[in-house]
Motif scaffolding. Structure first.
Motif, PDB file in Angstrom:
ATOM      1  N   GLU A 136       0.837  -1.215   0.000  1.00 48.79           N
ATOM      2  CA  GLU A 136       0.000   0.000   0.000  1.00 48.79           C
ATOM      3  C   GLU A 136       0.867   1.259   0.000  1.00 48.79           C
ATOM      4  OE1 GLU A 136      -2.342  -0.991   3.532  1.00 48.79           O
ATOM      5  OE2 GLU A 136      -4.018  -1.483   2.216  1.00 48.79           O
ATOM      6  N   ALA A 137       1.812   1.299  -0.918  1.00 53.83           N
ATOM      7  CA  ALA A 137       2.763   2.406  -0.983  1.00 53.83           C
ATOM      8  C   ALA A 137       2.608   3.177  -2.289  1.00 53.83           C
ATOM      9  CB  ALA A 137       4.188   1.871  -0.875  1.00 53.83           C
ATOM     10  N   LYS A 138       3.111   4.400  -2.290  1.00 51.36           N
ATOM     11  CA  LYS A 138       3.250   5.171  -3.523  1.00 51.36           C
ATOM     12  C   LYS A 138       4.603   4.831  -4.119  1.00 51.36           C
ATOM     13  CE  LYS A 138       3.366   9.862  -5.381  1.00 51.36           C
ATOM     14  NZ  LYS A 138       3.111  11.304  -5.121  1.00 51.36           N
ATOM     15  N   ALA A 139       4.675   4.728  -5.437  1.00 52.37           N
ATOM     16  CA  ALA A 139       5.928   4.380  -6.091  1.00 52.37           C
ATOM     17  C   ALA A 139       6.714   5.628  -6.479  1.00 52.37           C
ATOM     18  CB  ALA A 139       5.666   3.535  -7.334  1.00 52.37           C
ATOM     19  N   ILE A 140       8.020   5.514  -6.394  1.00 48.94           N
ATOM     20  CA  ILE A 140       8.918   6.512  -6.962  1.00 48.94           C
ATOM     21  C   ILE A 140       9.835   5.764  -7.916  1.00 48.94           C
ATOM     22  CG2 ILE A 140      10.765   8.171  -6.531  1.00 48.94           C
ATOM     23  CD1 ILE A 140       9.443   8.878  -3.921  1.00 48.94           C
ATOM     24  N   LEU A 141       9.669   6.052  -9.202  1.00 53.04           N
ATOM     25  CA  LEU A 141      10.431   5.373 -10.250  1.00 53.04           C
ATOM     26  C   LEU A 141      11.693   6.166 -10.557  1.00 53.04           C
ATOM     27  CD1 LEU A 141      10.542   3.174 -12.554  1.00 53.04           C
ATOM     28  CD2 LEU A 141       9.391   4.884 -13.993  1.00 53.04           C
ATOM     29  N   ILE A 142      12.837   5.480 -10.533  1.00 55.47           N
ATOM     30  CA  ILE A 142      14.106   6.105 -10.861  1.00 55.47           C
ATOM     31  C   ILE A 142      14.551   5.608 -12.236  1.00 55.47           C
ATOM     32  CG2 ILE A 142      16.483   6.502 -10.120  1.00 55.47           C
ATOM     33  CD1 ILE A 142      14.264   7.556  -8.205  1.00 55.47           C
ATOM     34  N   ALA A 143      14.913   6.556 -13.087  1.00 58.82           N
ATOM     35  CA  ALA A 143      15.336   6.235 -14.452  1.00 58.82           C
ATOM     36  C   ALA A 143      16.746   6.760 -14.681  1.00 58.82           C
ATOM     37  CB  ALA A 143      14.374   6.856 -15.463  1.00 58.82           C
ATOM     38  N   PRO A 144      17.522   6.102 -15.529  1.00 60.25           N
ATOM     39  CA  PRO A 144      18.869   6.581 -15.817  1.00 60.25           C
ATOM     40  C   PRO A 144      18.846   7.616 -16.947  1.00 60.25           C
ATOM     41  CG  PRO A 144      18.501   4.539 -16.986  1.00 60.25           C
ATOM     42  CD  PRO A 144      17.224   4.829 -16.217  1.00 60.25           C
ATOM     43  N   SER A 145      20.014   8.215 -17.184  1.00 59.85           N
ATOM     44  CA  SER A 145      20.138   9.191 -18.271  1.00 59.85           C
ATOM     45  C   SER A 145      20.882   8.600 -19.461  1.00 59.85           C
ATOM     46  CB  SER A 145      20.879  10.431 -17.765  1.00 59.85           C
ATOM     47  OG  SER A 145      22.091  10.075 -17.126  1.00 59.85           O
ATOM     48  N   TYR A 170      11.761  10.189 -11.410  1.00 54.40           N
ATOM     49  CA  TYR A 170      12.918  11.074 -11.465  1.00 54.40           C
ATOM     50  C   TYR A 170      14.006  10.463 -12.344  1.00 54.40           C
ATOM     51  CZ  TYR A 170      10.916  13.340  -7.337  1.00 54.40           C
ATOM     52  OH  TYR A 170      10.076  13.999  -6.457  1.00 54.40           O
ATOM     53  N   ILE A 171      14.743  11.335 -12.994  1.00 54.46           N
ATOM     54  CA  ILE A 171      15.914  10.907 -13.758  1.00 54.46           C
ATOM     55  C   ILE A 171      17.144  11.063 -12.874  1.00 54.46           C
ATOM     56  CG2 ILE A 171      17.397  11.423 -15.742  1.00 54.46           C
ATOM     57  CD1 ILE A 171      14.834  12.381 -17.185  1.00 54.46           C
ATOM     58  N   ASN A 172      17.921  10.004 -12.790  1.00 53.08           N
ATOM     59  CA  ASN A 172      19.193  10.054 -12.082  1.00 53.08           C
ATOM     60  C   ASN A 172      20.269  10.381 -13.120  1.00 53.08           C
ATOM     61  OD1 ASN A 172      21.197   9.829 -10.179  1.00 53.08           O
ATOM     62  ND2 ASN A 172      21.189   7.597 -10.125  1.00 53.08           N
ATOM     63  N   LEU A 173      20.708  11.611 -13.138  1.00 56.70           N
ATOM     64  CA  LEU A 173      21.602  12.116 -14.183  1.00 56.70           C
ATOM     65  C   LEU A 173      23.049  11.762 -13.829  1.00 56.70           C
ATOM     66  CD1 LEU A 173      21.531  13.748 -16.832  1.00 56.70           C
ATOM     67  CD2 LEU A 173      21.848  15.814 -15.459  1.00 56.70           C
ATOM     68  N   PHE A 174      23.462  10.542 -14.242  1.00 56.80           N
ATOM     69  CA  PHE A 174      24.847  10.138 -13.949  1.00 56.80           C
ATOM     70  C   PHE A 174      25.462   9.296 -15.054  1.00 56.80           C
ATOM     71  CE2 PHE A 174      22.671   6.340 -12.815  1.00 56.80           C
ATOM     72  CZ  PHE A 174      23.596   5.306 -12.747  1.00 56.80           C
ATOM     73  N   GLN A 175      24.666   8.692 -15.911  1.00 59.09           N
ATOM     74  CA  GLN A 175      25.192   7.897 -17.016  1.00 59.09           C
ATOM     75  C   GLN A 175      24.998   8.654 -18.331  1.00 59.09           C
ATOM     76  OE1 GLN A 175      22.703   4.449 -16.066  1.00 59.09           O
ATOM     77  NE2 GLN A 175      24.554   3.228 -15.787  1.00 59.09           N
ATOM     78  N   ASP A 176      26.020   8.641 -19.192  1.00 54.14           N
ATOM     79  CA  ASP A 176      25.958   9.359 -20.480  1.00 54.14           C
ATOM     80  C   ASP A 176      25.575  10.821 -20.280  1.00 54.14           C
ATOM     81  OD1 ASP A 176      26.562   6.933 -21.578  1.00 54.14           O
ATOM     82  OD2 ASP A 176      24.579   6.550 -22.389  1.00 54.14           O
ATOM     83  N   LYS A 177      26.092  11.417 -19.215  1.00 54.68           N
ATOM     84  CA  LYS A 177      25.717  12.806 -18.902  1.00 54.68           C
ATOM     85  C   LYS A 177      26.031  13.770 -20.043  1.00 54.68           C
ATOM     86  CE  LYS A 177      26.582  14.554 -14.882  1.00 54.68           C
ATOM     87  NZ  LYS A 177      27.277  14.928 -13.615  1.00 54.68           N
ATOM     88  N   ASP A 178      27.161  13.557 -20.703  1.00 51.72           N
ATOM     89  CA  ASP A 178      27.573  14.485 -21.751  1.00 51.72           C
ATOM     90  C   ASP A 178      26.665  14.408 -22.978  1.00 51.72           C
ATOM     91  OD1 ASP A 178      29.663  15.322 -20.155  1.00 51.72           O
ATOM     92  OD2 ASP A 178      31.104  13.926 -21.042  1.00 51.72           O
ATOM     93  N   SER A 179      26.165  13.217 -23.288  1.00 45.60           N
ATOM     94  CA  SER A 179      25.336  13.046 -24.485  1.00 45.60           C
ATOM     95  C   SER A 179      23.841  13.107 -24.198  1.00 45.60           C
ATOM     96  CB  SER A 179      25.660  11.712 -25.169  1.00 45.60           C
ATOM     97  OG  SER A 179      25.384  10.627 -24.284  1.00 45.60           O
TER      98      SER A 179
END
Length: 202
Positions: A136-145, A170-179
């Motif tokens: 019975e929780a709310k979800a927080i989805l984390i996605a990569p960059s 939310y987007i976790n901005l840590f992979q392929d940050k430059d592109s």
């Protein structure tokens, strides 16, 4: 009681980092925070993610007196999906719900961290995404960059909506940050409008 379930589009996307950010965010709002990870795989001596978060929570909420066995009740050596890693052991959902109720006696906001992505199997007919409704929780989805995140984000959001789960992402901005700004951001902004980034949570 407020509960959020931290999930992701896949493994190694940043669920533990997200848990840390969200715990600090709500602690700064004056809430007594708590943490729960139903199962952790790849455990040799101790659950590394669970131990790190338990230490953090005890600093943020001194009333959180739980042990690592309370916070990570199922610990498996093999770094694989719980369905495989558990071998012959049964993962008892009622036992997990009892643990949540116990942890909630020491906090008023509980962060629950999943393992892997939404469709990681726990039992033959039970997947990580199913725990969100069960708990019975709310979800927080984390996605990569990283390249490929568009497909992963759209499929994961479709999965959550198909289960009628309330969620933020939310987007976790840590992979392929430059592109990322050139390769993925243009479509994501056109499709979703405003984007939420994990590092901007404060």
């Amino acid at each position: 009681m407020n509960r959020v379930f931290i999930t992701a589009t896949n493994t190694d996307v940043g669920k533990t980092y997200a848990s840390e950010q969200i715990l600090k965010y709500y602690a700064n709002k004056g809430l007594k925070v708590g943490y729960f990870k139903p199962c952790e795989t790849g455990v040799i001596k101790e659950p590394l993610d669970g131990s790190k978060m338990l230490n953090l929570v005890k600093k943020l909420n001194p009333k959180f007196k739980a042990t690592i066995e309370d916070v990570v009740p199922y610990q498996f050596k093999l770094p694989a999906a719980p369905y495989v890693a558990k071998e012959d052991q049964n993962i008892d959902l009622e036992f997990l719900k009892d643990k949540i109720n116990y942890l909630e006696t020491m906090c008023d906001f509980l962060v629950i961290e999943g393992a892997g992505g939404l469709k990681v199997p726990i039992k033959k007919d039970l997947f990580m995404v199913d725990l969100i409704n069960i708990f019975e929780a709310k979800a927080i989805l984390i996605a990569p960059s990283k390249l490929g995140c568009i497909n992963d984000i759209l499929l994961s959001i479709e999965c959550l909506k198909g289960k009628n789960i309330d969620f933020d992402w939310y987007i976790n901005l840590f992979q392929d940050k430059d592109s990322y700004k050139e390769v993925s951001k243009p479509f994501l902004e056109d499709y979703f409008g405003k984007l939420n980034y994990l590092h901007e949570l404060d």
